[in-house]
Design a protein around this motif. Sequence first.
Motif, PDB file in Angstrom:
ATOM      1  N   PRO A 138       0.905  -0.907  -0.261  1.00 52.64           N
ATOM      2  CA  PRO A 138       0.187   0.027  -0.336  1.00 52.64           C
ATOM      3  C   PRO A 138       0.822   1.271   0.187  1.00 52.64           C
ATOM      4  CG  PRO A 138      -0.848  -1.600   1.519  1.00 52.64           C
ATOM      5  CD  PRO A 138       0.658  -2.171   1.011  1.00 52.64           C
ATOM      6  N   ALA A 139       0.414   2.111  -0.789  1.00 50.22           N
ATOM      7  CA  ALA A 139       0.875   4.032  -0.653  1.00 50.22           C
ATOM      8  C   ALA A 139       0.986   3.744   0.514  1.00 50.22           C
ATOM      9  CB  ALA A 139       0.284   4.655  -1.784  1.00 50.22           C
ATOM     10  N   ALA A 140       0.514   4.183   1.354  1.00 50.47           N
ATOM     11  CA  ALA A 140       0.840   5.116   3.193  1.00 50.47           C
ATOM     12  C   ALA A 140       2.342   4.289   3.342  1.00 50.47           C
ATOM     13  CB  ALA A 140      -0.464   4.989   3.250  1.00 50.47           C
ATOM     14  N   ILE A 141       2.277   2.672   3.667  1.00 45.52           N
ATOM     15  CA  ILE A 141       3.581   2.117   3.819  1.00 45.52           C
ATOM     16  C   ILE A 141       4.743   2.270   3.234  1.00 45.52           C
ATOM     17  CG2 ILE A 141       3.924  -0.887   4.034  1.00 45.52           C
ATOM     18  CD1 ILE A 141       0.840  -1.195   4.472  1.00 45.52           C
ATOM     19  N   LYS A 193       5.188   4.661   1.433  1.00 44.32           N
ATOM     20  CA  LYS A 193       6.125   6.254   1.494  1.00 44.32           C
ATOM     21  C   LYS A 193       7.077   5.929   3.423  1.00 44.32           C
ATOM     22  CE  LYS A 193       4.787  10.762   1.986  1.00 44.32           C
ATOM     23  NZ  LYS A 193       3.743  11.548   2.300  1.00 44.32           N
ATOM     24  N   ASN A 194       6.206   5.222   3.898  1.00 48.52           N
ATOM     25  CA  ASN A 194       7.006   5.225   5.127  1.00 48.52           C
ATOM     26  C   ASN A 194       8.835   4.000   5.041  1.00 48.52           C
ATOM     27  OD1 ASN A 194       5.116   5.859   6.969  1.00 48.52           O
ATOM     28  ND2 ASN A 194       3.900   4.646   7.564  1.00 48.52           N
ATOM     29  N   GLN A 198      10.924   6.645   3.663  1.00 50.92           N
ATOM     30  CA  GLN A 198      11.018   8.128   4.338  1.00 50.92           C
ATOM     31  C   GLN A 198      12.515   6.900   5.441  1.00 50.92           C
ATOM     32  OE1 GLN A 198       8.029   9.470   6.952  1.00 50.92           O
ATOM     33  NE2 GLN A 198       7.044  10.801   4.847  1.00 50.92           N
TER      34      GLN A 198
END
Length: 337
Positions: A193-196, A198-199, A202
């Motif tokens: 998933p995109a949110a994960i 992104k993490n 980072q």
Amino acid sequence: TWQGLHLCTNNVTNSLMASNGIAFVAFIFAFTVVLLTNSVHKVNEGYVGVYWRGGALVNRITHPGFHFKVPFLDQFEVVQTTVQTDKVMNIPCGTSGGVLIDIERVEVVNRLREEYVYQTIKNYTVDYDRIWIFDKIHHEINQFCSKHSLQDVYIDLFHTVDERLQQALQEACDLWAPGIEIIAIRITKPRIPAAILKNYEQMEAEKTRLLATAQAQKVVEKEEETRQKQATIAAETEAKVSRIQNDRKVSEVEAMKTIRKLEDDALLYHEKILTDAQFYKVQKAAEANQLLLTPEYLQLELVKSVANTTKVYFGPSMSSLFLELTDLLTNKQISKP
């Protein structure tokens, strides 16, 4: 009129007979083409031919080239026996933490050995790879994902997934379909998933920054280590030079001591020779004097001495005085060892 009608009938009959003959010939030709089409077939290089008769697999394997089969009774298929790559696409799986991820593509390099073609096709049909590769890949990936976290699947253990899959597939094939060889497996990075994602990006950026910092620290430590080594080498070199100089000075002192000792020995030897010569000279003079001082010589020297004196003594005892003095000198000379 009857003659004309009879002629017309004959013409029609002849025409029908000619048409029927042509149609029969055409039918025979078409039937022959169909028979040849359904009986003659070709097997390409890298494949073998397998046959079914009445739905039952025939224990017959043909090699590359042209072959014949019974028309309308035998069914024919080709099976690849060279190395091939099966691509399993879009495999969804859920991690132990409940995150649903998707693996875009898994490529399985495999080969079916020729001597096992009949046995494998008999047990699993020509779609044997559907059972032992495609379905097995789905099963093994889902088993792996369900037992591990997203961190393990996506980062920590991802480099081992291809080896795990190859081992699992080969063990299953060795047990149930021994003719299938799993040569290699290539797997793409899972889609998360995109949110994960992104993490993770980072985290990777932070890790990269930390690695850069650590690398800079290593460079500083390496430079400091280099300076220390250079200082150590300089100190060791200076110590070696000092030791060499000290050794040279000690050698010079030892050489001077040796030279002085040799000079002293030479001087002592020279003095000894001079002393021995002087002693020899005195000894020989003494020996000469011993031989020279006879009573007669002493009496002569006494007379000379008296004659040279400026004093004159008179008296009746002068002759006895000279005789006593002469005896005294003579006795002393004789008494010397």
